[in-house]
Design an enzyme around this catalytic site. Structure first.
Site, PDB file in Angstrom:
ATOM      1  N   ASP A 134      17.470  -1.305 -36.496  1.00  0.00           N
ATOM      2  CA  ASP A 134      16.209  -1.293 -37.244  1.00  0.00           C
ATOM      3  C   ASP A 134      16.408  -2.039 -38.564  1.00  0.00           C
ATOM      4  OD1 ASP A 134      13.930  -0.892 -38.653  1.00  0.00           O
ATOM      5  OD2 ASP A 134      13.752   1.240 -38.216  1.00  0.00           O
ATOM      6  N   HIS A 141      14.466  -0.651 -45.896  1.00  0.00           N
ATOM      7  CA  HIS A 141      15.702   0.118 -46.000  1.00  0.00           C
ATOM      8  C   HIS A 141      16.847  -0.659 -46.653  1.00  0.00           C
ATOM      9  CE1 HIS A 141      13.451   2.749 -43.421  1.00  0.00           C
ATOM     10  NE2 HIS A 141      13.336   1.792 -42.515  1.00  0.00           N
ATOM     11  N   ILE A 167      14.659   3.042 -48.988  1.00  0.00           N
ATOM     12  CA  ILE A 167      14.758   4.435 -48.506  1.00  0.00           C
ATOM     13  C   ILE A 167      15.524   4.477 -47.182  1.00  0.00           C
ATOM     14  CG2 ILE A 167      12.642   5.129 -49.695  1.00  0.00           C
ATOM     15  CD1 ILE A 167      11.212   5.063 -46.955  1.00  0.00           C
ATOM     16  N   GLY A 187      13.934   7.056 -41.226  1.00  0.00           N
ATOM     17  CA  GLY A 187      13.629   8.422 -40.786  1.00  0.00           C
ATOM     18  C   GLY A 187      14.564   8.862 -39.666  1.00  0.00           C
TER      19      GLY A 187
HETATM   20  C1  LIG Z   1       5.084   2.926 -33.180  1.00  0.00           C
HETATM   21  C2  LIG Z   1       6.194   3.373 -33.984  1.00  0.00           C
HETATM   22  C3  LIG Z   1       6.891   2.387 -34.886  1.00  0.00           C
HETATM   23  C4  LIG Z   1       7.863   3.110 -35.733  1.00  0.00           C
HETATM   24  C5  LIG Z   1       8.613   2.189 -36.590  1.00  0.00           C
HETATM   25  C6  LIG Z   1       9.633   2.944 -37.385  1.00  0.00           C
HETATM   26  C7  LIG Z   1      10.041   2.193 -38.625  1.00  0.00           C
HETATM   27  C8  LIG Z   1      10.784   3.114 -39.510  1.00  0.00           C
HETATM   28  C9  LIG Z   1      10.331   3.401 -40.731  1.00  0.00           C
HETATM   29  C10 LIG Z   1      10.955   4.470 -41.489  1.00  0.00           C
HETATM   30  O1  LIG Z   1      11.966   5.001 -41.148  1.00  0.00           O
HETATM   31  S1  LIG Z   1      10.111   5.005 -42.914  1.00  0.00           S
HETATM   32  C11 LIG Z   1      11.113   6.352 -43.495  1.00  0.00           C
HETATM   33  C12 LIG Z   1      10.859   7.645 -42.801  1.00  0.00           C
HETATM   34  N1  LIG Z   1       9.541   8.164 -43.032  1.00  0.00           N
HETATM   35  C13 LIG Z   1       9.160   8.665 -44.215  1.00  0.00           C
HETATM   36  O2  LIG Z   1       9.906   8.664 -45.182  1.00  0.00           O
HETATM   37  C14 LIG Z   1       7.776   9.275 -44.311  1.00  0.00           C
HETATM   38  C15 LIG Z   1       7.819  10.574 -45.055  1.00  0.00           C
HETATM   39  N2  LIG Z   1       6.485  11.191 -45.089  1.00  0.00           N
HETATM   40  C16 LIG Z   1       5.578  10.937 -46.031  1.00  0.00           C
HETATM   41  O3  LIG Z   1       5.818  10.178 -46.962  1.00  0.00           O
HETATM   42  C17 LIG Z   1       4.259  11.638 -45.913  1.00  0.00           C
HETATM   43  O4  LIG Z   1       4.382  12.755 -45.115  1.00  0.00           O
HETATM   44  C18 LIG Z   1       3.150  10.718 -45.317  1.00  0.00           C
HETATM   45  C19 LIG Z   1       3.552  10.185 -43.946  1.00  0.00           C
HETATM   46  C20 LIG Z   1       2.872   9.542 -46.294  1.00  0.00           C
HETATM   47  C21 LIG Z   1       1.853  11.539 -45.155  1.00  0.00           C
HETATM   48  O5  LIG Z   1       1.603  12.217 -46.328  1.00  0.00           O
HETATM   49  P1  LIG Z   1       0.113  12.351 -46.855  1.00  0.00           P
HETATM   50  O6  LIG Z   1       0.145  13.260 -48.030  1.00  0.00           O
HETATM   51  O7  LIG Z   1      -0.500  11.018 -47.051  1.00  0.00           O
HETATM   52  O8  LIG Z   1      -0.599  13.005 -45.607  1.00  0.00           O
HETATM   53  P2  LIG Z   1      -1.509  14.302 -45.526  1.00  0.00           P
HETATM   54  O9  LIG Z   1      -2.648  14.136 -46.466  1.00  0.00           O
HETATM   55  O10 LIG Z   1      -0.667  15.513 -45.661  1.00  0.00           O
HETATM   56  O11 LIG Z   1      -2.032  14.245 -44.020  1.00  0.00           O
HETATM   57  C22 LIG Z   1      -3.022  13.295 -43.606  1.00  0.00           C
HETATM   58  C23 LIG Z   1      -3.154  13.412 -42.100  1.00  0.00           C
HETATM   59  O12 LIG Z   1      -2.001  12.825 -41.488  1.00  0.00           O
HETATM   60  C24 LIG Z   1      -1.266  13.787 -40.738  1.00  0.00           C
HETATM   61  N3  LIG Z   1       0.154  13.593 -41.084  1.00  0.00           N
HETATM   62  C25 LIG Z   1       0.716  13.856 -42.265  1.00  0.00           C
HETATM   63  N4  LIG Z   1       2.007  13.524 -42.235  1.00  0.00           N
HETATM   64  C26 LIG Z   1       2.261  13.051 -41.002  1.00  0.00           C
HETATM   65  C27 LIG Z   1       3.435  12.573 -40.372  1.00  0.00           C
HETATM   66  N5  LIG Z   1       4.610  12.523 -40.993  1.00  0.00           N
HETATM   67  N6  LIG Z   1       3.354  12.190 -39.095  1.00  0.00           N
HETATM   68  C28 LIG Z   1       2.180  12.250 -38.428  1.00  0.00           C
HETATM   69  N7  LIG Z   1       1.020  12.699 -38.990  1.00  0.00           N
HETATM   70  C29 LIG Z   1       1.066  13.091 -40.258  1.00  0.00           C
HETATM   71  C30 LIG Z   1      -1.735  15.150 -41.224  1.00  0.00           C
HETATM   72  O13 LIG Z   1      -1.606  16.119 -40.212  1.00  0.00           O
HETATM   73  C31 LIG Z   1      -3.176  14.870 -41.617  1.00  0.00           C
HETATM   74  O14 LIG Z   1      -3.979  14.909 -40.456  1.00  0.00           O
HETATM   75  P3  LIG Z   1      -5.040  16.107 -40.296  1.00  0.00           P
HETATM   76  O15 LIG Z   1      -4.224  17.356 -40.259  1.00  0.00           O
HETATM   77  O16 LIG Z   1      -5.932  15.997 -41.489  1.00  0.00           O
HETATM   78  O17 LIG Z   1      -5.739  15.820 -39.000  1.00  0.00           O
END
Ligand SMILES: CCCCCCC/C=C/C(=O)SCCNC(=O)CCNC(=O)[C@H](O)C(C)(C)COP(=O)(O)OP(=O)(O)OC[C@H]1O[C@@H](n2cnc3c(N)ncnc32)[C@H](O)[C@@H]1OP(=O)(O)O
Length: 309
Positions: A208, A213, A228, A231
């Site tokens: 990746d 990153h 960062i 994940g």
């Molecule tokens: C097809 C796949 C390709 C993948 C490629 C991978 C590339 C790799 C990239 C990485 O590794 S990035 C590093 C790892 N990830 C992170 O660091 C993300 C950490 N999480 C966050 O920063 C936050 O949680 C967020 C994702 C920004 C969301 O926070 P936010 O405050 O904006 O959301 P909420 O208001 O709480 O929720 C809104 C809505 O979205 C749903 N939700 C929240 N978080 C997630 C999540 N992690 N995954 C899926 N869905 C999420 C949440 O349930 C809300 O929906 P409803 O409940 O209102 O329906």
């Protein structure tokens, strides 16, 4: 009426037929991955870890950590997620969740065939959520080895619904993937592990290469003070802790893994993985010690419990 090619078009995304892909790996990839998620970093002769990076005690094959399966899905996605109808800013993509089902022990080298499909697409207003399902088959035997459901959280790409009802498509029943409730009581076990400042630079060699990153300028545009951790690297640390503490080092006890990324991790931070045992389910959450914040939570289902537990 045909839609503008530059528009976010859920119908085009839903009807897209993903091509089959292949993914080939060797023991070297398996060992490099294990090092990338911190195996043997603290203790190079740890009997529960050495077997993932070396032919320990003359074993014929090195063993494979269960989260290695997640790499098969990344290898199967179109470059830059270039799906017809998907309009988003790649700099704002975050990995939201990972779900993995393991049907057979992972071989230490293999050539796989992946079938890929859309598992979900949801409009959350401020973001679009895209879920991709990948089934991986051993090319020689035809055996289904595992399934990954990978969720991308595409910040800024929501608001594409054409009616007042937010668009939501899923190809699987929601109750099939239970949401995790962290128990109120004390964890059964807590495992502390340090990530290295260079952790993401090592982990990216497993495939990746997203600059989020590794590139400080890119990371700033994405909203972070510095690059960062992937994940899947955090998930790898957490599940490795579960394999060590609950499975007594046996990776093949793991049946399925679910994790939601709640907050980013900076390479060099200390991870505390808290685990609760409920029957054959390990509920876990991982915190960054320095910031006292939960960064990941989920569960791991087991085939059985180690007799020494
Ligand atoms: C097809 C796949 C390709 C993948 C490629 C991978 C590339 C790799 C990239 C990485 O590794 S990035 C590093 C790892 N990830 C992170 O660091 C993300 C950490 N999480 C966050 O920063 C936050 O949680 C967020 C994702 C920004 C969301 O926070 P936010 O405050 O904006 O959301 P909420 O208001 O709480 O929720 C809104 C809505 O979205 C749903 N939700 C929240 N978080 C997630 C999540 N992690 N995954 C899926 N869905 C999420 C949440 O349930 C809300 O929906 P409803 O409940 O209102 O329906």
């Amino acid at each position: 009426m045909s839609s503008d090619a530059s528009e976010f078009d859920p119908d085009r995304i839903e009807s897209y037929k993903f091509p089959e892909t292949t993914y080939t790996y060797s023991e070297r990839d398996v060992a490099l991955y294990a090092l990338g998620i911190g195996a043997c970093a603290r203790d190079a002769v740890d009997v529960d870890q050495l077997k993932f990076v070396y032919h320990d005690k003359g074993q014929k094959f090195i063993q494979v950590l269960p989260t290695f399966a997640a790499l098969f899905s990344l290898g199967s996605l179109p470059g830059g997620l270039g799906l017809p109808g998907l309009k988003y800013d790649p700099r704002l993509l975050l990995h939201g969740q990972q779900y993995i089902e393991l049907y057979k022990p992972l071989p230490s080298n293999a050539c796989l065939k992946n079938t890929v499909s859309l598992a979900g697409l949801h409009d959350k207003g401020k973001a679009a959520i895209l879920e991709i399902e990948t089934k991986s088959y051993d090319k020689d035997s035809g055996a289904l080895l595992c399934m990954n459901r990978t969720t991308a959280f595409l910040r800024g790409a929501g608001g594409f619904s054409k009616s007042s009802h937010p668009y939501s498509y899923s190809n699987y029943p929601k109750d099939k993937v239970p949401s995790v409730k962290i128990p109120k009581g004390q964890p059964f076990v807590v495992f502390e592990d340090c990530t290295q400042p260079s952790q993401a630079l090592l982990y990216r060699l497993s495939g990746d290469y997203n600059p989020l990153h590794s590139d400080p300028t890119f990371a700033k545009v994405a909203g972070f003070t510095r690059p960062i951790l992937h994940g899947l690297c955090t998930l790898g640390f957490s599940v490795r802790a579960i394999v060590k503490c609950i499975c007594r080092g046996d990776p093949n006890l793991v049946k399925c893994i679910s994790g939601r990324f709640l907050l980013h991790v900076y390479p060099g931070e200390t991870l505390l993985t808290e685990m609760w045992l409920e029957g054959l389910r390990v509920i876990y959450q991982t915190k960054v010690k320095e910031r006292s914040r939960t960064v990941l939570s989920g569960y791991v289902d087991l085939h059985g419990l180690s007799s020494s537990l």
